[in-house]
Design a protein around this motif. Structure first.
Motif, short mmCIF file in Angstrom:
data_model
loop_
_atom_site.label_atom_id
_atom_site.label_comp_id
_atom_site.label_asym_id
_atom_site.label_seq_id
_atom_site.Cartn_x
_atom_site.Cartn_y
_atom_site.Cartn_z
N ASP A 154 34.88 59.99 39.00
CA ASP A 154 34.95 59.10 37.83
C ASP A 154 36.30 59.11 37.13
O ASP A 154 36.62 58.19 36.38
CB ASP A 154 33.83 59.46 36.84
CG ASP A 154 33.96 60.88 36.30
OD1 ASP A 154 34.55 61.73 37.00
OD2 ASP A 154 33.45 61.14 35.20
N VAL A 155 37.13 60.13 37.34
CA VAL A 155 38.43 60.23 36.67
C VAL A 155 39.44 60.87 37.61
O VAL A 155 39.15 61.87 38.26
CB VAL A 155 38.35 61.09 35.39
CG1 VAL A 155 39.73 61.25 34.76
CG2 VAL A 155 37.39 60.51 34.38
N THR A 194 33.28 48.55 36.48
CA THR A 194 34.43 48.46 35.57
C THR A 194 35.28 49.72 35.65
O THR A 194 34.77 50.84 35.58
CB THR A 194 33.94 48.27 34.12
OG1 THR A 194 33.07 47.14 34.07
CG2 THR A 194 35.11 48.03 33.18
N THR A 195 36.61 49.53 35.78
CA THR A 195 37.55 50.64 35.79
C THR A 195 38.70 50.36 34.83
O THR A 195 39.05 49.21 34.56
CB THR A 195 38.14 50.89 37.19
OG1 THR A 195 38.79 49.70 37.64
CG2 THR A 195 37.07 51.30 38.18
N THR A 221 41.08 41.29 36.68
CA THR A 221 41.82 42.34 36.00
C THR A 221 42.64 41.76 34.86
O THR A 221 43.33 40.76 35.03
CB THR A 221 42.77 43.07 36.98
OG1 THR A 221 41.99 43.57 38.07
CG2 THR A 221 43.48 44.21 36.31
N SER A 269 38.13 41.56 42.26
CA SER A 269 37.98 42.00 40.87
C SER A 269 38.79 41.10 39.96
O SER A 269 39.83 40.57 40.35
CB SER A 269 38.48 43.43 40.71
OG SER A 269 37.70 44.32 41.43
N SER A 290 39.65 46.45 35.05
CA SER A 290 39.19 45.64 36.18
C SER A 290 37.66 45.59 36.19
O SER A 290 37.01 46.62 36.02
CB SER A 290 39.66 46.24 37.51
OG SER A 290 41.05 46.14 37.62
N LYS A 316 42.77 51.58 34.21
CA LYS A 316 43.91 52.28 34.82
C LYS A 316 45.09 52.19 33.89
O LYS A 316 45.28 51.19 33.19
CB LYS A 316 44.29 51.63 36.15
CG LYS A 316 43.21 51.66 37.19
CD LYS A 316 43.66 50.95 38.46
CE LYS A 316 42.56 50.99 39.50
NZ LYS A 316 42.97 50.44 40.78
N ASP A 354 29.76 51.22 37.14
CA ASP A 354 29.81 50.92 38.58
C ASP A 354 30.74 49.75 38.89
O ASP A 354 31.28 49.66 39.99
CB ASP A 354 28.40 50.61 39.11
CG ASP A 354 27.54 51.86 39.21
OD1 ASP A 354 28.12 52.97 39.23
OD2 ASP A 354 26.31 51.72 39.27
N ASN A 406 43.12 56.97 36.32
CA ASN A 406 42.11 55.97 36.64
C ASN A 406 40.78 56.47 36.10
O ASN A 406 40.42 57.63 36.33
CB ASN A 406 42.00 55.76 38.15
CG ASN A 406 43.29 55.23 38.74
OD1 ASN A 406 43.71 54.15 38.41
ND2 ASN A 406 43.92 56.02 39.59
N HIS A 407 40.07 55.59 35.42
CA HIS A 407 38.80 55.97 34.79
C HIS A 407 37.72 54.99 35.22
O HIS A 407 37.86 53.78 35.00
CB HIS A 407 38.93 55.95 33.27
CG HIS A 407 40.10 56.72 32.76
ND1 HIS A 407 40.00 58.03 32.40
CD2 HIS A 407 41.40 56.37 32.60
CE1 HIS A 407 41.19 58.46 31.99
NE2 HIS A 407 42.06 57.47 32.11
N LYS A 408 36.66 55.48 35.80
CA LYS A 408 35.53 54.65 36.17
C LYS A 408 34.58 54.58 34.98
O LYS A 408 33.91 55.56 34.65
CB LYS A 408 34.82 55.21 37.40
CG LYS A 408 33.75 54.32 37.94
CD LYS A 408 33.19 54.86 39.23
CE LYS A 408 32.13 53.92 39.77
NZ LYS A 408 31.56 54.43 41.01
#
Length: 174
Positions: free
Chosen positions: A71-72, A120-121, A157, A155, A147, A123, A118, A113-115
């Motif tokens: 996740d990170v 959406t991320t 962004t 995606s 994103s 960065k 499911d 990077n962070h999730k």
């Protein structure tokens, strides 16, 4: 990990004056161990409002995964780069009006990077590039974006970017 990026801006006003900004870049990163990685990168820029007919940068180095989870991730990296700039009109560099300028620079960066979910991320990346020829002169870049997955391979962004140059040339903002 291989990333490609690009952006283009073309403006034309009623007086038939046009401004052009184009940028492309690529970066390849490969894990050497679970925590250590190597990278290579290339960037090209044309920014007529900033008096750059072209800027080509190439660099390579190594980095470390400070945090590496599903996740990170948070990475720090360092390396060496080479940049060559050509100007639309000659620019004052090192006290001399030049039509081109080349320099070697350090590449220092951090990236995360962070999730968020499911689909959406988030960065962000901050890079500091000090000129090795002229102490105190540097470039810095900051990119961040969110994103949202539209499909498995596509995606949407939204990004925010900031560029800083401590020595942009005559009568140009830093």
């Amino acid at each position: 990990k291989w990333t490609l990026n690009g952006r283009a801006l073309y403006l034309k006003n009623d007086d038939d004056e046009a401004e052009q900004r184009y940028a492309v870049g690529t970066r390849y990163q490969r894990d050497i161990t679970d925590r250590v990685f190597g990278f290579g990168q290339f960037d090209a820029l044309k920014d007529e409002p900033a008096n750059l007919s072209s800027r080509y940068s190439v660099g390579a180095g190594a980095g470390y995964h400070v945090v590496k989870r599903d996740d990170v991730t948070w990475d720090v990296s360092a390396g060496l780069g080479y940049t060559q700039e050509r100007y639309v009109t000659p620019s004052l560099q090192d006290g001399i009006a030049r039509s081109k300028y080349s320099n070697t620079e350090l590449l220092l960066a951090e990236e995360s990077n962070h999730k968020i979910s499911d689909s959406t991320t988030f960065k962000q990346r901050l890079a500091y590039l000090p000129d090795l020829r002229n102490s105190g002169e540097f470039r810095a870049t900051f990119d961040s974006g969110v994103s949202v997955a539209m499909t498995k391979r596509l995606s949407l962004t939204a990004t925010v970017q900031h560029r800083y140059d401590s020595n942009p040339g005559d009568s140009l903002k830093k």
